[in-house]
Write a protein that holds these residues in place. Structure first.
Motif, PDB file in Angstrom:
ATOM      1  N   CYS A  48       0.832  -1.203   0.000  1.00 15.89           N
ATOM      2  CA  CYS A  48       0.000   0.000   0.000  1.00 15.89           C
ATOM      3  C   CYS A  48       0.869   1.255   0.000  1.00 15.89           C
ATOM      4  O   CYS A  48       0.531   2.256  -0.625  1.00 15.89           O
ATOM      5  CB  CYS A  48      -0.905  -0.044   1.216  1.00 15.89           C
ATOM      6  SG  CYS A  48      -2.099   1.295   1.259  1.00 15.89           S
ATOM      7  N   ARG A  49       2.016   1.188   0.673  1.00 15.74           N
ATOM      8  CA  ARG A  49       2.914   2.344   0.749  1.00 15.74           C
ATOM      9  C   ARG A  49       3.921   2.383  -0.403  1.00 15.74           C
ATOM     10  O   ARG A  49       4.815   3.234  -0.401  1.00 15.74           O
ATOM     11  CB  ARG A  49       3.654   2.323   2.089  1.00 15.74           C
ATOM     12  CG  ARG A  49       2.706   2.579   3.244  1.00 15.74           C
ATOM     13  CD  ARG A  49       3.368   2.431   4.578  1.00 15.74           C
ATOM     14  NE  ARG A  49       2.367   2.578   5.642  1.00 15.74           N
ATOM     15  CZ  ARG A  49       2.613   2.375   6.924  1.00 15.74           C
ATOM     16  NH1 ARG A  49       3.817   2.015   7.311  1.00 15.74           N
ATOM     17  NH2 ARG A  49       1.661   2.525   7.821  1.00 15.74           N
ATOM     18  N   GLY A  50       3.812   1.471  -1.330  1.00 20.04           N
ATOM     19  CA  GLY A  50       4.718   1.475  -2.481  1.00 20.04           C
ATOM     20  C   GLY A  50       6.116   1.014  -2.147  1.00 20.04           C
ATOM     21  O   GLY A  50       7.062   1.279  -2.890  1.00 20.04           O
ATOM     22  N   ARG A  51       6.287   0.316  -1.028  1.00 18.03           N
ATOM     23  CA  ARG A  51       7.610  -0.149  -0.606  1.00 18.03           C
ATOM     24  C   ARG A  51       7.916  -1.472  -1.297  1.00 18.03           C
ATOM     25  O   ARG A  51       7.990  -2.530  -0.665  1.00 18.03           O
ATOM     26  CB  ARG A  51       7.633  -0.321   0.907  1.00 18.03           C
ATOM     27  CG  ARG A  51       7.499   1.012   1.627  1.00 18.03           C
ATOM     28  CD  ARG A  51       7.369   0.849   3.112  1.00 18.03           C
ATOM     29  NE  ARG A  51       7.545   2.140   3.772  1.00 18.03           N
ATOM     30  CZ  ARG A  51       7.361   2.343   5.071  1.00 18.03           C
ATOM     31  NH1 ARG A  51       7.015   1.338   5.850  1.00 18.03           N
ATOM     32  NH2 ARG A  51       7.535   3.534   5.583  1.00 18.03           N
ATOM     33  N   ALA A  52       8.095  -1.411  -2.599  1.00 16.47           N
ATOM     34  CA  ALA A  52       8.243  -2.642  -3.370  1.00 16.47           C
ATOM     35  C   ALA A  52       9.048  -2.402  -4.634  1.00 16.47           C
ATOM     36  O   ALA A  52       8.919  -1.353  -5.261  1.00 16.47           O
ATOM     37  CB  ALA A  52       6.869  -3.191  -3.736  1.00 16.47           C
ATOM     38  N   TYR A  53       9.892  -3.382  -4.960  1.00 11.76           N
ATOM     39  CA  TYR A  53      10.527  -3.394  -6.277  1.00 11.76           C
ATOM     40  C   TYR A  53      10.255  -4.732  -6.942  1.00 11.76           C
ATOM     41  O   TYR A  53       9.850  -5.699  -6.291  1.00 11.76           O
ATOM     42  CB  TYR A  53      12.018  -3.043  -6.186  1.00 11.76           C
ATOM     43  CG  TYR A  53      12.903  -4.027  -5.461  1.00 11.76           C
ATOM     44  CD1 TYR A  53      13.413  -5.145  -6.110  1.00 11.76           C
ATOM     45  CD2 TYR A  53      13.258  -3.835  -4.125  1.00 11.76           C
ATOM     46  CE1 TYR A  53      14.252  -6.037  -5.459  1.00 11.76           C
ATOM     47  CE2 TYR A  53      14.096  -4.716  -3.462  1.00 11.76           C
ATOM     48  CZ  TYR A  53      14.587  -5.821  -4.137  1.00 11.76           C
ATOM     49  OH  TYR A  53      15.404  -6.708  -3.490  1.00 11.76           O
ATOM     50  N   LEU A  54      10.477  -4.770  -8.254  1.00  6.21           N
ATOM     51  CA  LEU A  54      10.083  -5.920  -9.057  1.00  6.21           C
ATOM     52  C   LEU A  54      11.328  -6.476  -9.733  1.00  6.21           C
ATOM     53  O   LEU A  54      12.145  -5.706 -10.250  1.00  6.21           O
ATOM     54  CB  LEU A  54       9.060  -5.500 -10.124  1.00  6.21           C
ATOM     55  CG  LEU A  54       8.090  -4.350  -9.781  1.00  6.21           C
ATOM     56  CD1 LEU A  54       7.155  -4.061 -10.946  1.00  6.21           C
ATOM     57  CD2 LEU A  54       7.290  -4.653  -8.533  1.00  6.21           C
ATOM     58  N   VAL A  55      11.481  -7.802  -9.720  1.00  7.65           N
ATOM     59  CA  VAL A  55      12.661  -8.417 -10.345  1.00  7.65           C
ATOM     60  C   VAL A  55      12.258  -9.605 -11.215  1.00  7.65           C
ATOM     61  O   VAL A  55      11.233 -10.245 -10.974  1.00  7.65           O
ATOM     62  CB  VAL A  55      13.707  -8.890  -9.301  1.00  7.65           C
ATOM     63  CG1 VAL A  55      14.330  -7.701  -8.596  1.00  7.65           C
ATOM     64  CG2 VAL A  55      13.089  -9.854  -8.297  1.00  7.65           C
ATOM     65  N   ALA A  56      13.130  -9.907 -12.210  1.00  5.28           N
ATOM     66  CA  ALA A  56      12.824 -10.970 -13.168  1.00  5.28           C
ATOM     67  C   ALA A  56      12.878 -12.349 -12.536  1.00  5.28           C
ATOM     68  O   ALA A  56      12.124 -13.244 -12.911  1.00  5.28           O
ATOM     69  CB  ALA A  56      13.792 -10.895 -14.345  1.00  5.28           C
ATOM     70  N   ASN A  57      13.794 -12.541 -11.575  1.00  2.00           N
ATOM     71  CA  ASN A  57      13.934 -13.858 -10.959  1.00  2.00           C
ATOM     72  C   ASN A  57      14.689 -13.757  -9.636  1.00  2.00           C
ATOM     73  O   ASN A  57      15.044 -12.664  -9.190  1.00  2.00           O
ATOM     74  CB  ASN A  57      14.606 -14.842 -11.919  1.00  2.00           C
ATOM     75  CG  ASN A  57      15.889 -14.273 -12.493  1.00  2.00           C
ATOM     76  OD1 ASN A  57      16.684 -13.696 -11.763  1.00  2.00           O
ATOM     77  ND2 ASN A  57      16.075 -14.417 -13.798  1.00  2.00           N
ATOM     78  N   ARG A  58      14.948 -14.920  -9.063  1.00  2.00           N
ATOM     79  CA  ARG A  58      15.400 -14.993  -7.684  1.00  2.00           C
ATOM     80  C   ARG A  58      16.701 -14.268  -7.351  1.00  2.00           C
ATOM     81  O   ARG A  58      16.756 -13.579  -6.330  1.00  2.00           O
ATOM     82  CB  ARG A  58      15.530 -16.469  -7.301  1.00  2.00           C
ATOM     83  CG  ARG A  58      15.886 -16.683  -5.869  1.00  2.00           C
ATOM     84  CD  ARG A  58      15.983 -18.174  -5.593  1.00  2.00           C
ATOM     85  NE  ARG A  58      16.133 -18.433  -4.186  1.00  2.00           N
ATOM     86  CZ  ARG A  58      16.165 -19.658  -3.681  1.00  2.00           C
ATOM     87  NH1 ARG A  58      16.037 -20.699  -4.465  1.00  2.00           N
ATOM     88  NH2 ARG A  58      16.306 -19.834  -2.386  1.00  2.00           N
ATOM     89  N   PRO A  59      17.778 -14.400  -8.143  1.00  2.00           N
ATOM     90  CA  PRO A  59      19.053 -13.865  -7.651  1.00  2.00           C
ATOM     91  C   PRO A  59      19.122 -12.341  -7.604  1.00  2.00           C
ATOM     92  O   PRO A  59      20.000 -11.792  -6.961  1.00  2.00           O
ATOM     93  CB  PRO A  59      20.087 -14.390  -8.666  1.00  2.00           C
ATOM     94  CG  PRO A  59      19.373 -15.348  -9.533  1.00  2.00           C
ATOM     95  CD  PRO A  59      17.923 -15.063  -9.442  1.00  2.00           C
ATOM     96  N   ILE A  60      18.218 -11.657  -8.309  1.00  2.00           N
ATOM     97  CA  ILE A  60      18.350 -10.206  -8.441  1.00  2.00           C
ATOM     98  C   ILE A  60      17.761  -9.510  -7.211  1.00  2.00           C
ATOM     99  O   ILE A  60      16.648  -9.815  -6.778  1.00  2.00           O
ATOM    100  CB  ILE A  60      17.648  -9.702  -9.715  1.00  2.00           C
ATOM    101  CG1 ILE A  60      18.147 -10.479 -10.943  1.00  2.00           C
ATOM    102  CG2 ILE A  60      17.879  -8.201  -9.894  1.00  2.00           C
ATOM    103  CD1 ILE A  60      17.430 -10.139 -12.230  1.00  2.00           C
ATOM    104  N   GLY A  61      18.551  -8.578  -6.651  1.00  2.00           N
ATOM    105  CA  GLY A  61      18.082  -7.778  -5.524  1.00  2.00           C
ATOM    106  C   GLY A  61      18.658  -6.388  -5.628  1.00  2.00           C
ATOM    107  O   GLY A  61      19.651  -6.169  -6.334  1.00  2.00           O
ATOM    108  N   LEU A  62      18.043  -5.427  -4.972  1.00  2.00           N
ATOM    109  CA  LEU A  62      18.582  -4.067  -5.054  1.00  2.00           C
ATOM    110  C   LEU A  62      18.223  -3.256  -3.813  1.00  2.00           C
ATOM    111  O   LEU A  62      17.314  -3.605  -3.057  1.00  2.00           O
ATOM    112  CB  LEU A  62      18.102  -3.362  -6.339  1.00  2.00           C
ATOM    113  CG  LEU A  62      16.597  -3.131  -6.534  1.00  2.00           C
ATOM    114  CD1 LEU A  62      16.117  -1.882  -5.797  1.00  2.00           C
ATOM    115  CD2 LEU A  62      16.317  -2.970  -8.032  1.00  2.00           C
TER     116      LEU A  62
END
Ligand SMILES: [Zn+2]
Ligand SMILES: [Zn+2]
Length: 485
Positions: A372-386
């Protein structure tokens, strides 16, 4: 033995015999009753709702429905059922299941039911089978419905086993798939298979989104585990007007789909989602081009699924639409989800893509508040993080936060990207690309940018793409606000 006692025992024995007969006779003497209905759906009846009344006598223990029609020419005659508590849109008490075009036969009894359907007592009265044509060949659809009513004692009633609302109470970034299907709608896997695969894929949570039914939500408690949170949801689905996800529901909540895109109707149904702490997300708005195109007013919704399954041109259109809405000042959430129906190989594999949420706990409330607060990022698959951070003076903001910037202060932006293949990062605001940089393959990339005080954007967000242009990662915005003097 006295005459009085003999008389009492004599009559008590007869009452016992009569009682046993009363219990035994209906099951022994009655055979299943078959009711057959036939009809024709004309070619001009696309998207019309046909309710067929079925009289169910007292003492019925099971209802079985068999639908036969000519599937040639792409005909699809969707199917669902309502019990005597009613079938009026918006009154879900009588809802007993929906299988759309995924099944042509189902059953319901007190203990169990076909996937997509709701077990429980088969009450006497008028039931209604709903037929809904979503594709009709020019010659129309000849159909036949065979309903079998099986007499007998109902026995112990089904008890729901809803998923626990909390998996753990630790704050963190949690990875989830927000859109998936099992045998409870048109998916091919059981809930058990999906839960097992989720753990293997390193997912922390799943949101269950079957088409127009809450039947899966009644039993997710059977499959929950300490490292896997299961959240109830529903994909509210009309072929005519598009699909949207109701995320974060109570297991008893059913959101109706039987209305056209009038603002008053959609506002009422989205309000039902909000009333239980849930979110309403527009699904695959351009997917595919001929049907399922989204036709409800965007202003009623909390977010857009900008990334559905493998990255493609339709996702690119959804991303461009979200971007245009952001530029117009709508703070809509962007989500990514697999919309998985089958195991690999498929362009819609569980956890590819996935949404990573900053939450106060791995719980339904924690995840829904983070989204709800927009605290989210989107990734193609498991190993990717930021990690994306913006600073101005002593103020710091993460994804979804608002950075208050005092007059004359520059904004320093830091991106740490992990596990992505080689590609390009762009930092974007409402005016377009603000900065860019390369991604070092598979390692950690740290990028730092300084945005001068003059002409600061209203928001900052990051896109990471392969050299060919496919999105690897995408953030929701950090909002930038001049601090009050
Ligand atoms: Zn859909
Ligand atoms: Zn779906």
């Amino acid at each position: 033995m006295s005459a009085r006692r003999k008389t009492w025992q004599h009559w008590a024995g007869w009452w016992l015999v009569l009682g046993l007969l009363a219990l035994a006779v209906p099951t022994a003497a009655q055979a299943p009753v078959e009711v057959v209905r036939q009809g024709h759906v004309a070619a001009d009846s696309l998207y019309q709702l046909f309710y067929l009344p079925i009289e169910v006598p007292a003492g019925t223990t099971e209802i079985r429905v068999q639908e036969d029609y000519d599937h040639a020419g792409g005909n699809v005659l969707n199917m669902g059922i309502y019990d005597p508590r009613g079938y009026q849109p918006g009154t879900p008490a009588g809802f007993r299941g929906w299988s759309g075009g995924a099944k042509t036969t189902f059953f319901i009894n007190a203990q169990t039911a076909s996937t997509g359907y709701v077990p429980g007592p088969v009450g006497a009265g008028t039931w209604h089978v709903l037929l809904y044509p979503s594709t009709i060949a020019p010659t129309g659809i000849n159909w036949k419905l065979t309903v079998t009513l099986v007499p007998g004692a109902a026995g112990q009633a089904f008890r729901p086993t809803p998923a626990p609302a909390v998996a753990n109470t630790r704050p963190g970034w949690y990875q989830g798939d927000l859109h998936l299907h099992t045998l409870h709608s048109d998916g091919r896997r059981t809930p058990q298979e999906l839960a097992d695969e989720a753990v293997a894929q390193g997912l922390d949570f799943l949101i269950s989104t079957e088409h127009n039914t809450n039947s899966a939500n009644l039993s997710w408690g059977t499959y929950a585990r300490p490292n896997l949170l299961l959240i109830n949801g529903e994909e509210v689905t009309t072929t005519a007007f598009g699909h949207w996800n109701a995320l974060g529901l109570d297991y008893t909540t059913l959101i109706d789909w039987r209305y056209a895109p009038r603002d008053s109707a959609i506002a009422r149904y989205v309000a039902q989602v909000h009333a239980v702490g849930g979110l309403a997300i527009i699904n695959h708005p351009f997917f595919p081009d001929t049907v399922n195109r989204f036709r409800f007013g965007v202003r009623h919704f909390d977010g857009i699924e900008v990334w559905n399954g493998r990255w493609d041109a339709r996702n690119e259109r959804a991303l461009a639409w979200w971007n245009a809405l952001l530029r117009q000042g709508h703070s809509l959430l962007a989500v990514a989800a697999s919309d998985t129906h089958t195991a690999a190989p498929s362009p819609n594999q569980l956890g590819r893509p996935r949404t990573v949420v900053r939450a106060s706990s791995l719980s339904r409330a924690g995840i829904m508040q983070g989204l709800c607060r927009g605290r989210a990022y989107l990734v193609a698959n498991r190993p990717i993080g930021l990690t994306l951070t913006a600073r101005a003076g002593t103020q710091t903001a993460d994804i979804g936060d608002t950075l208050a910037v005092a007059a004359g202060h520059a904004v320093r932006v830091t991106l740490a990207l992990r596990g992505a293949p080689a590609g390009t990062v762009t930092l974007r605001g409402e005016g377009g690309v603000l900065a860019h940089g390369p991604v070092a393959a598979r390692g950690t990339t740290a990028l730092h940018w300084r945005l001068p005080a003059a002409g600061l954007p209203h928001y900052l967000r990051v896109e990471v793409r392969t050299p060919a242009g496919a999105v690897l990662a995408l953030t929701n915005p950090i909002w930038v606000l001049p601090a009050p003097r």
